[in-house]
Design a protein around this motif. Structure first.
Motif, PDB file in Angstrom:
ATOM      1  N   GLU A 111       0.828  18.141  -4.324  1.00  0.00           N
ATOM      2  CA  GLU A 111       1.939  17.797  -5.213  1.00  0.00           C
ATOM      3  C   GLU A 111       2.412  16.369  -4.906  1.00  0.00           C
ATOM      4  N   GLY A 112       2.676  15.622  -5.961  1.00  0.00           N
ATOM      5  CA  GLY A 112       3.171  14.253  -5.787  1.00  0.00           C
ATOM      6  C   GLY A 112       2.082  13.210  -5.782  1.00  0.00           C
ATOM      7  N   VAL A 113       0.825  13.615  -5.607  1.00  0.00           N
ATOM      8  CA  VAL A 113      -0.259  12.626  -5.571  1.00  0.00           C
ATOM      9  C   VAL A 113      -0.375  11.907  -6.908  1.00  0.00           C
ATOM     10  N   GLU A 114       0.125  12.582  -7.974  1.00  0.00           N
ATOM     11  CA  GLU A 114       0.075  12.000  -9.314  1.00  0.00           C
ATOM     12  C   GLU A 114       1.044  10.830  -9.477  1.00  0.00           C
ATOM     13  N   LEU A 115       1.920  10.611  -8.494  1.00  0.00           N
ATOM     14  CA  LEU A 115       2.890   9.510  -8.583  1.00  0.00           C
ATOM     15  C   LEU A 115       2.234   8.152  -8.358  1.00  0.00           C
ATOM     16  N   GLY A 116       1.001   8.158  -7.813  1.00  0.00           N
ATOM     17  CA  GLY A 116       0.274   6.902  -7.642  1.00  0.00           C
ATOM     18  C   GLY A 116       0.227   6.453  -6.193  1.00  0.00           C
ATOM     19  N   PHE A 117      -0.964   6.556  -5.580  1.00  0.00           N
ATOM     20  CA  PHE A 117      -1.143   6.166  -4.177  1.00  0.00           C
ATOM     21  C   PHE A 117      -2.493   5.482  -4.012  1.00  0.00           C
TER      22      PHE A 117
ATOM     23  N   GLU B 134       3.846   0.478   2.458  1.00  0.00           N
ATOM     24  CA  GLU B 134       5.249   0.258   2.086  1.00  0.00           C
ATOM     25  C   GLU B 134       5.885   1.552   1.610  1.00  0.00           C
ATOM     26  N   ARG B 135       5.056   2.469   1.113  1.00  0.00           N
ATOM     27  CA  ARG B 135       5.591   3.739   0.653  1.00  0.00           C
ATOM     28  C   ARG B 135       4.752   4.868   1.250  1.00  0.00           C
ATOM     29  N   VAL B 136       5.420   5.865   1.822  1.00  0.00           N
ATOM     30  CA  VAL B 136       4.716   7.007   2.394  1.00  0.00           C
ATOM     31  C   VAL B 136       5.408   8.280   1.919  1.00  0.00           C
TER      32      VAL B 136
ATOM     33  N   ASP C 287      -7.300   8.958  -8.953  1.00  0.00           N
ATOM     34  CA  ASP C 287      -7.887   7.771  -8.308  1.00  0.00           C
ATOM     35  C   ASP C 287      -7.435   7.576  -6.865  1.00  0.00           C
ATOM     36  N   VAL C 288      -7.092   8.663  -6.204  1.00  0.00           N
ATOM     37  CA  VAL C 288      -6.643   8.577  -4.810  1.00  0.00           C
ATOM     38  C   VAL C 288      -7.753   9.118  -3.902  1.00  0.00           C
ATOM     39  N   PRO C 289      -8.333   8.259  -3.039  1.00  0.00           N
ATOM     40  CA  PRO C 289      -9.363   8.741  -2.120  1.00  0.00           C
ATOM     41  C   PRO C 289      -8.751   9.348  -0.861  1.00  0.00           C
ATOM     42  N   VAL C 290      -9.480  10.278  -0.260  1.00  0.00           N
ATOM     43  CA  VAL C 290      -9.060  10.828   1.037  1.00  0.00           C
ATOM     44  C   VAL C 290      -9.652   9.938   2.123  1.00  0.00           C
ATOM     45  N   ALA C 291      -8.767   9.288   2.885  1.00  0.00           N
ATOM     46  CA  ALA C 291      -9.220   8.335   3.898  1.00  0.00           C
ATOM     47  C   ALA C 291      -9.386   8.983   5.260  1.00  0.00           C
ATOM     48  N   LEU C 292      -8.639  10.055   5.518  1.00  0.00           N
ATOM     49  CA  LEU C 292      -8.664  10.678   6.841  1.00  0.00           C
ATOM     50  C   LEU C 292      -8.365  12.154   6.712  1.00  0.00           C
ATOM     51  N   VAL C 293      -9.053  12.959   7.527  1.00  0.00           N
ATOM     52  CA  VAL C 293      -8.675  14.361   7.694  1.00  0.00           C
ATOM     53  C   VAL C 293      -8.537  14.629   9.190  1.00  0.00           C
TER      54      VAL C 293
ATOM     55  N   MET D 155       0.841  -1.197   0.000  1.00  0.00           N
ATOM     56  CA  MET D 155       0.000   0.000   0.000  1.00  0.00           C
ATOM     57  C   MET D 155       0.878   1.249   0.000  1.00  0.00           C
ATOM     58  N   ARG D 156       0.473   2.217  -0.829  1.00  0.00           N
ATOM     59  CA  ARG D 156       1.188   3.494  -0.902  1.00  0.00           C
ATOM     60  C   ARG D 156       0.285   4.582  -0.312  1.00  0.00           C
ATOM     61  N   VAL D 157       0.818   5.345   0.594  1.00  0.00           N
ATOM     62  CA  VAL D 157       0.013   6.344   1.315  1.00  0.00           C
ATOM     63  C   VAL D 157       0.609   7.730   1.115  1.00  0.00           C
ATOM     64  N   TYR D 158      -0.278   8.643   0.764  1.00  0.00           N
ATOM     65  CA  TYR D 158       0.093  10.036   0.516  1.00  0.00           C
ATOM     66  C   TYR D 158      -0.402  10.893   1.683  1.00  0.00           C
ATOM     67  N   ILE D 159       0.447  11.757   2.204  1.00  0.00           N
ATOM     68  CA  ILE D 159       0.064  12.583   3.356  1.00  0.00           C
ATOM     69  C   ILE D 159       0.334  14.049   3.029  1.00  0.00           C
ATOM     70  N   SER D 160      -0.731  14.862   3.035  1.00  0.00           N
ATOM     71  CA  SER D 160      -0.614  16.312   2.842  1.00  0.00           C
ATOM     72  C   SER D 160      -0.780  16.966   4.207  1.00  0.00           C
ATOM     73  N   VAL D 161       0.188  17.799   4.587  1.00  0.00           N
ATOM     74  CA  VAL D 161       0.181  18.353   5.944  1.00  0.00           C
ATOM     75  C   VAL D 161       0.148  19.881   5.908  1.00  0.00           C
ATOM     76  N   ASP D 162      -0.929  20.445   6.431  1.00  0.00           N
ATOM     77  CA  ASP D 162      -1.055  21.886   6.606  1.00  0.00           C
ATOM     78  C   ASP D 162      -0.768  22.198   8.079  1.00  0.00           C
ATOM     79  N   MET D 163      -0.807  23.441   8.460  1.00  0.00           N
ATOM     80  CA  MET D 163      -0.422  23.809   9.827  1.00  0.00           C
ATOM     81  C   MET D 163      -1.581  24.332  10.674  1.00  0.00           C
ATOM     82  N   GLU D 164      -2.577  24.974  10.044  1.00  0.00           N
ATOM     83  CA  GLU D 164      -3.618  25.639  10.836  1.00  0.00           C
ATOM     84  C   GLU D 164      -4.437  24.665  11.671  1.00  0.00           C
ATOM     85  N   GLY D 165      -4.534  23.420  11.220  1.00  0.00           N
ATOM     86  CA  GLY D 165      -5.361  22.446  11.932  1.00  0.00           C
ATOM     87  C   GLY D 165      -4.612  21.595  12.937  1.00  0.00           C
TER      88      GLY D 165
END
Ligand code: ZN
Length: 274
Positions: free
Chosen positions: A93-99, A56-58, A150-156, A1-11
């Motif tokens: 950015e980078g989500v296009e790499l496949g997750f 396996e990839r984050v 084709d990448v769903p958001v699983a958690l916010v 499984m490949r997981v993409y994480i976008s991190v903002d600061m305000e939250g």
């Protein structure tokens, strides 16, 4: 499984004011540097949750302001860090790499929601943005681009206003981790950072063990941006293909959301030109 994480600061837990998220003004450096550590810790908690679920990839994408906030020296060694900018896909950015799934950490509610910590939509110049008539914030704008790949958001994770926005947008399958309850734009009742990290770690692991559906928009996709001042729309309407549809409003329509996202970036950046 490949997981993409976008991190903002305000939250991020404990962060309540723009003085704490400002990387520019040296008067705020002390508070800002504290926020960087808190942000890095929440990013690492999400990485740990992803690994617990079998990732396996984050990839961790720094998504706040100049996108050079996360402390590389403190990054979980199993993850890669994408930082700096400008980046064409910005907060995703980078989500296009496949997750297989995305986690949005430290996110915040769209402009105009109250009470919500530092509610805004990319910039203070935007009064409201709409996609196919629906008011949207950074969550939806970025979830739609992830959905294109084709990448769903699983958690916010963020405050209670963001959690409500996520459930409304993505339905009950999205995991929402509330780390603070906003009582105004610059005030919140927050859990301790260690507890926020525990919730994110456990929430991420649980979310990634379920299946999620990518969020997509039906074509044609119509973006409408209401700016705070008409002069901003005077500039934004110079973007090729855009149409001035009201005094403060510029509209762009396309069948491909990737083009809509490019227009969104162009419109609000043009609007900032004085
Ligand atoms: Zn931010």
């Amino acid at each position: 499984m490949r997981v993409y994480i976008s991190v903002d600061m305000e939250g991020v837990a404990g962060v309540v004011h723009e003085d704490q998220t400002d990387p520019i003004d040296p008067r705020h450096a002390g508070e800002y540097n504290r926020s960087r550590r808190l942000m890095t810790a929440e990013a690492n908690a999400a990485v740990e949750g992803a690994l617990a679920a079998g990732a396996e990839r984050v990839l961790v994408n720094d998504s706040h302001w100049r996108m050079m906030n996360i402390l590389a020296e403190e990054l979980h060694p199993a993850a890669e860090l994408l930082s700096g900018g400008p980046k064409a896909h910005s907060m995703v950015e980078g989500v296009e790499l496949g997750f297989d799934a995305a986690l949005f950490i430290g996110y915040h509610a769209m402009a105009g929601v109250s009470p919500a910590i530092i509610d805004h939509t990319y910039t203070s110049l935007v009064h409201e943005a709409r996609l196919n008539g629906r008011p949207v914030g950074e969550l939806a704008i970025n979830a739609a681009l992830a959905g294109t790949y084709d990448v769903p958001v699983a958690l916010v994770s963020g405050d209670q206003a963001l959690a409500a926005e996520a459930r409304d947008l993505l339905g009950p399958s999205v995991e929402t981790v509330v780390v603070k309850h906003a009582v105004g734009r610059f005030a919140a009742r927050s859990v301790a950072p260690a507890e926020a990290c525990r919730r994110i770690r456990e929430g991420a692991a649980a979310a990634l063990r379920r299946s999620h559906t990518p969020w997509r928009l039906a074509a044609p996709i119509r973006l409408e941006v209401d700016f705070t001042l008409t002069q901003m729309a005077d500039m934004a309407e110079l973007a090729p293909g855009s149409v001035r549809t009201a005094g403060r409003t510029v509209t762009f329509t396309h069948d491909d959301y990737r083009e809509v996202f490019r227009a969104w970036r162009a419109l609000y950046n043009l609007a900032s030109v004085e």
